[in-house]
Design a protein around this motif. Structure first.
Motif, PDB file in Angstrom:
ATOM      1  N   VAL A 116       0.849  -1.202   0.000  1.00 55.51           N
ATOM      2  CA  VAL A 116       0.000   0.000   0.000  1.00 55.51           C
ATOM      3  C   VAL A 116       0.882   1.249   0.000  1.00 55.51           C
ATOM      4  CG1 VAL A 116      -1.627   1.358   1.372  1.00 55.51           C
ATOM      5  CG2 VAL A 116      -1.995  -1.097   1.086  1.00 55.51           C
ATOM      6  N   GLU A 117       1.877   1.251   0.866  1.00 59.91           N
ATOM      7  CA  GLU A 117       2.775   2.400   0.957  1.00 59.91           C
ATOM      8  C   GLU A 117       3.518   2.642  -0.355  1.00 59.91           C
ATOM      9  OE1 GLU A 117       6.653   3.822   3.524  1.00 59.91           O
ATOM     10  OE2 GLU A 117       5.170   2.533   4.498  1.00 59.91           O
ATOM     11  N   ALA A 118       3.886   1.549  -1.027  1.00 56.04           N
ATOM     12  CA  ALA A 118       4.600   1.657  -2.304  1.00 56.04           C
ATOM     13  C   ALA A 118       3.649   1.934  -3.473  1.00 56.04           C
ATOM     14  CB  ALA A 118       5.393   0.375  -2.567  1.00 56.04           C
ATOM     15  N   ARG A 119       2.359   1.944  -3.184  1.00 57.45           N
ATOM     16  CA  ARG A 119       1.327   2.156  -4.215  1.00 57.45           C
ATOM     17  C   ARG A 119       1.418   1.121  -5.333  1.00 57.45           C
ATOM     18  NH1 ARG A 119      -0.615   7.926  -3.609  1.00 57.45           N
ATOM     19  NH2 ARG A 119       0.602   8.660  -1.847  1.00 57.45           N
ATOM     20  N   ASP A 120       1.725  -0.116  -4.920  1.00 59.09           N
ATOM     21  CA  ASP A 120       1.833  -1.240  -5.859  1.00 59.09           C
ATOM     22  C   ASP A 120       0.458  -1.913  -5.954  1.00 59.09           C
ATOM     23  OD1 ASP A 120       2.351  -3.586  -7.242  1.00 59.09           O
ATOM     24  OD2 ASP A 120       4.248  -3.965  -6.188  1.00 59.09           O
ATOM     25  N   ASP A 121      -0.367  -1.393  -6.857  1.00 63.33           N
ATOM     26  CA  ASP A 121      -1.756  -1.854  -6.964  1.00 63.33           C
ATOM     27  C   ASP A 121      -1.872  -3.334  -7.316  1.00 63.33           C
ATOM     28  OD1 ASP A 121      -2.621   0.695  -6.317  1.00 63.33           O
ATOM     29  OD2 ASP A 121      -2.882   1.291  -8.419  1.00 63.33           O
ATOM     30  N   ASP A 122      -0.995  -3.821  -8.183  1.00 61.92           N
ATOM     31  CA  ASP A 122      -1.064  -5.239  -8.565  1.00 61.92           C
ATOM     32  C   ASP A 122      -0.771  -6.137  -7.366  1.00 61.92           C
ATOM     33  OD1 ASP A 122      -1.705  -4.626 -11.189  1.00 61.92           O
ATOM     34  OD2 ASP A 122       0.390  -4.659 -11.849  1.00 61.92           O
ATOM     35  N   ARG A 123       0.256  -5.791  -6.630  1.00 66.07           N
ATOM     36  CA  ARG A 123       0.599  -6.598  -5.447  1.00 66.07           C
ATOM     37  C   ARG A 123      -0.490  -6.495  -4.387  1.00 66.07           C
ATOM     38  NH1 ARG A 123       6.315  -7.700  -2.557  1.00 66.07           N
ATOM     39  NH2 ARG A 123       5.470  -9.312  -1.245  1.00 66.07           N
ATOM     40  N   CYS A 124      -1.042  -5.316  -4.199  1.00 65.50           N
ATOM     41  CA  CYS A 124      -2.142  -5.137  -3.244  1.00 65.50           C
ATOM     42  C   CYS A 124      -3.322  -6.028  -3.621  1.00 65.50           C
ATOM     43  CB  CYS A 124      -2.597  -3.683  -3.199  1.00 65.50           C
ATOM     44  SG  CYS A 124      -1.501  -2.590  -2.285  1.00 65.50           S
ATOM     45  N   ALA A 125      -3.667  -6.050  -4.898  1.00 60.28           N
ATOM     46  CA  ALA A 125      -4.802  -6.860  -5.350  1.00 60.28           C
ATOM     47  C   ALA A 125      -4.567  -8.337  -5.068  1.00 60.28           C
ATOM     48  CB  ALA A 125      -5.054  -6.628  -6.840  1.00 60.28           C
ATOM     49  N   THR A 126      -3.356  -8.805  -5.324  1.00 62.82           N
ATOM     50  CA  THR A 126      -3.028 -10.208  -5.046  1.00 62.82           C
ATOM     51  C   THR A 126      -3.115 -10.503  -3.558  1.00 62.82           C
ATOM     52  OG1 THR A 126      -1.587 -10.340  -6.977  1.00 62.82           O
ATOM     53  CG2 THR A 126      -1.250 -11.981  -5.244  1.00 62.82           C
ATOM     54  N   LEU A 127      -2.571  -9.601  -2.757  1.00 61.52           N
ATOM     55  CA  LEU A 127      -2.583  -9.808  -1.310  1.00 61.52           C
ATOM     56  C   LEU A 127      -3.990  -9.724  -0.738  1.00 61.52           C
ATOM     57  CD1 LEU A 127       0.656  -7.838  -0.447  1.00 61.52           C
ATOM     58  CD2 LEU A 127       0.345 -10.320  -0.352  1.00 61.52           C
ATOM     59  N   VAL A 128      -4.836  -8.886  -1.314  1.00 56.61           N
ATOM     60  CA  VAL A 128      -6.230  -8.808  -0.866  1.00 56.61           C
ATOM     61  C   VAL A 128      -6.928 -10.150  -1.101  1.00 56.61           C
ATOM     62  CG1 VAL A 128      -8.482  -7.773  -1.406  1.00 56.61           C
ATOM     63  CG2 VAL A 128      -6.517  -6.316  -0.966  1.00 56.61           C
ATOM     64  N   GLU A 129      -6.624 -10.823  -2.197  1.00 57.73           N
ATOM     65  CA  GLU A 129      -7.190 -12.157  -2.447  1.00 57.73           C
ATOM     66  C   GLU A 129      -6.793 -13.118  -1.335  1.00 57.73           C
ATOM     67  OE1 GLU A 129      -6.729 -13.899  -6.358  1.00 57.73           O
ATOM     68  OE2 GLU A 129      -6.432 -11.899  -7.191  1.00 57.73           O
ATOM     69  N   VAL A 130      -5.538 -13.077  -0.936  1.00 57.58           N
ATOM     70  CA  VAL A 130      -5.054 -13.950   0.143  1.00 57.58           C
ATOM     71  C   VAL A 130      -5.754 -13.600   1.455  1.00 57.58           C
ATOM     72  CG1 VAL A 130      -3.035 -14.708   1.456  1.00 57.58           C
ATOM     73  CG2 VAL A 130      -2.797 -14.170  -0.978  1.00 57.58           C
ATOM     74  N   ILE A 131      -5.842 -12.318   1.749  1.00 56.94           N
ATOM     75  CA  ILE A 131      -6.484 -11.857   2.981  1.00 56.94           C
ATOM     76  C   ILE A 131      -7.946 -12.288   3.012  1.00 56.94           C
ATOM     77  CG2 ILE A 131      -7.261  -9.801   4.223  1.00 56.94           C
ATOM     78  CD1 ILE A 131      -4.585  -8.472   3.207  1.00 56.94           C
ATOM     79  N   GLU A 132      -8.663 -12.089   1.912  1.00 51.50           N
ATOM     80  CA  GLU A 132     -10.074 -12.464   1.862  1.00 51.50           C
ATOM     81  C   GLU A 132     -10.261 -13.970   2.033  1.00 51.50           C
ATOM     82  OE1 GLU A 132     -11.488 -10.690  -1.765  1.00 51.50           O
ATOM     83  OE2 GLU A 132     -11.771  -8.740  -0.798  1.00 51.50           O
ATOM     84  N   HIS A 133      -9.403 -14.766   1.406  1.00 50.65           N
ATOM     85  CA  HIS A 133      -9.507 -16.223   1.552  1.00 50.65           C
ATOM     86  C   HIS A 133      -9.284 -16.617   3.008  1.00 50.65           C
ATOM     87  CE1 HIS A 133      -8.127 -20.443   1.404  1.00 50.65           C
ATOM     88  NE2 HIS A 133      -9.097 -20.543   0.519  1.00 50.65           N
ATOM     89  N   TYR A 134      -8.273 -16.043   3.626  1.00 53.79           N
ATOM     90  CA  TYR A 134      -7.991 -16.342   5.027  1.00 53.79           C
ATOM     91  C   TYR A 134      -9.183 -15.978   5.913  1.00 53.79           C
ATOM     92  CZ  TYR A 134      -6.191 -15.914   9.742  1.00 53.79           C
ATOM     93  OH  TYR A 134      -6.036 -16.018  11.097  1.00 53.79           O
ATOM     94  N   LEU A 135      -9.732 -14.797   5.722  1.00 55.79           N
ATOM     95  CA  LEU A 135     -10.834 -14.342   6.565  1.00 55.79           C
ATOM     96  C   LEU A 135     -12.088 -15.187   6.384  1.00 55.79           C
ATOM     97  CD1 LEU A 135     -10.368 -10.474   6.262  1.00 55.79           C
ATOM     98  CD2 LEU A 135      -9.743 -11.954   8.189  1.00 55.79           C
ATOM     99  N   VAL A 136     -12.397 -15.568   5.147  1.00 53.95           N
ATOM    100  CA  VAL A 136     -13.582 -16.398   4.895  1.00 53.95           C
ATOM    101  C   VAL A 136     -13.418 -17.771   5.533  1.00 53.95           C
ATOM    102  CG1 VAL A 136     -14.860 -17.611   3.073  1.00 53.95           C
ATOM    103  CG2 VAL A 136     -14.360 -15.184   2.826  1.00 53.95           C
ATOM    104  N   THR A 137     -12.261 -18.390   5.360  1.00 60.96           N
ATOM    105  CA  THR A 137     -12.077 -19.721   5.946  1.00 60.96           C
ATOM    106  C   THR A 137     -12.029 -19.655   7.469  1.00 60.96           C
ATOM    107  OG1 THR A 137      -9.671 -19.586   5.624  1.00 60.96           O
ATOM    108  CG2 THR A 137     -10.944 -20.717   3.921  1.00 60.96           C
ATOM    109  N   ASP A 138     -11.465 -18.588   8.023  1.00 61.01           N
ATOM    110  CA  ASP A 138     -11.431 -18.418   9.471  1.00 61.01           C
ATOM    111  C   ASP A 138     -12.843 -18.238  10.023  1.00 61.01           C
ATOM    112  OD1 ASP A 138      -9.776 -18.112  11.904  1.00 61.01           O
ATOM    113  OD2 ASP A 138     -10.621 -16.089  11.912  1.00 61.01           O
ATOM    114  N   LEU A 139     -13.650 -17.450   9.340  1.00 59.96           N
ATOM    115  CA  LEU A 139     -15.044 -17.248   9.773  1.00 59.96           C
ATOM    116  C   LEU A 139     -15.823 -18.558   9.698  1.00 59.96           C
ATOM    117  CD1 LEU A 139     -17.315 -15.405  10.659  1.00 59.96           C
ATOM    118  CD2 LEU A 139     -17.702 -14.830   8.259  1.00 59.96           C
ATOM    119  N   GLU A 140     -15.640 -19.304   8.624  1.00 62.32           N
ATOM    120  CA  GLU A 140     -16.333 -20.591   8.510  1.00 62.32           C
ATOM    121  C   GLU A 140     -15.910 -21.550   9.611  1.00 62.32           C
ATOM    122  OE1 GLU A 140     -16.349 -22.593   4.781  1.00 62.32           O
ATOM    123  OE2 GLU A 140     -17.892 -21.258   3.986  1.00 62.32           O
TER     124      GLU A 140
END
Length: 69
Positions: free
Chosen positions: A18-42
């Motif tokens: 985010v600090e580096a304004r690397d949108d592609d990397r942020c998008a990839t990491l958001v996918e990982v974060i969302e997967h983790y959060l969904v599986t943790d909630l389940e």
């Protein structure tokens, strides 16, 4: 992804992107974060419903996804 890795590795890596304004990397990491959060909630829902003796149909629990970051 464990909670420890999420906090120790993924969180800081995402904030660096985010600090580096690397949108592609942020998008990839958001996918990982969302997967983790969904599986943790389940997992938490499965425990709750198991405790009260109700059925719970998991969609993502136990699934794995490979990410390249």
């Amino acid at each position: 992804m464990t909670g420890r890795r999420f906090g120790d590795e993924l969180g800081p890596t995402y904030l660096e992107a985010v600090e580096a304004r690397d949108d592609d990397r942020c998008a990839t990491l958001v996918e990982v974060i969302e997967h983790y959060l969904v599986t943790d909630l389940e997992a938490n829902l499965a425990l709750y419903y198991g405790d009260i003796g109700e059925e719970f149909e998991s969609v993502h629990l136990g699934s794995t996804v490979e990410f390249s970051v």
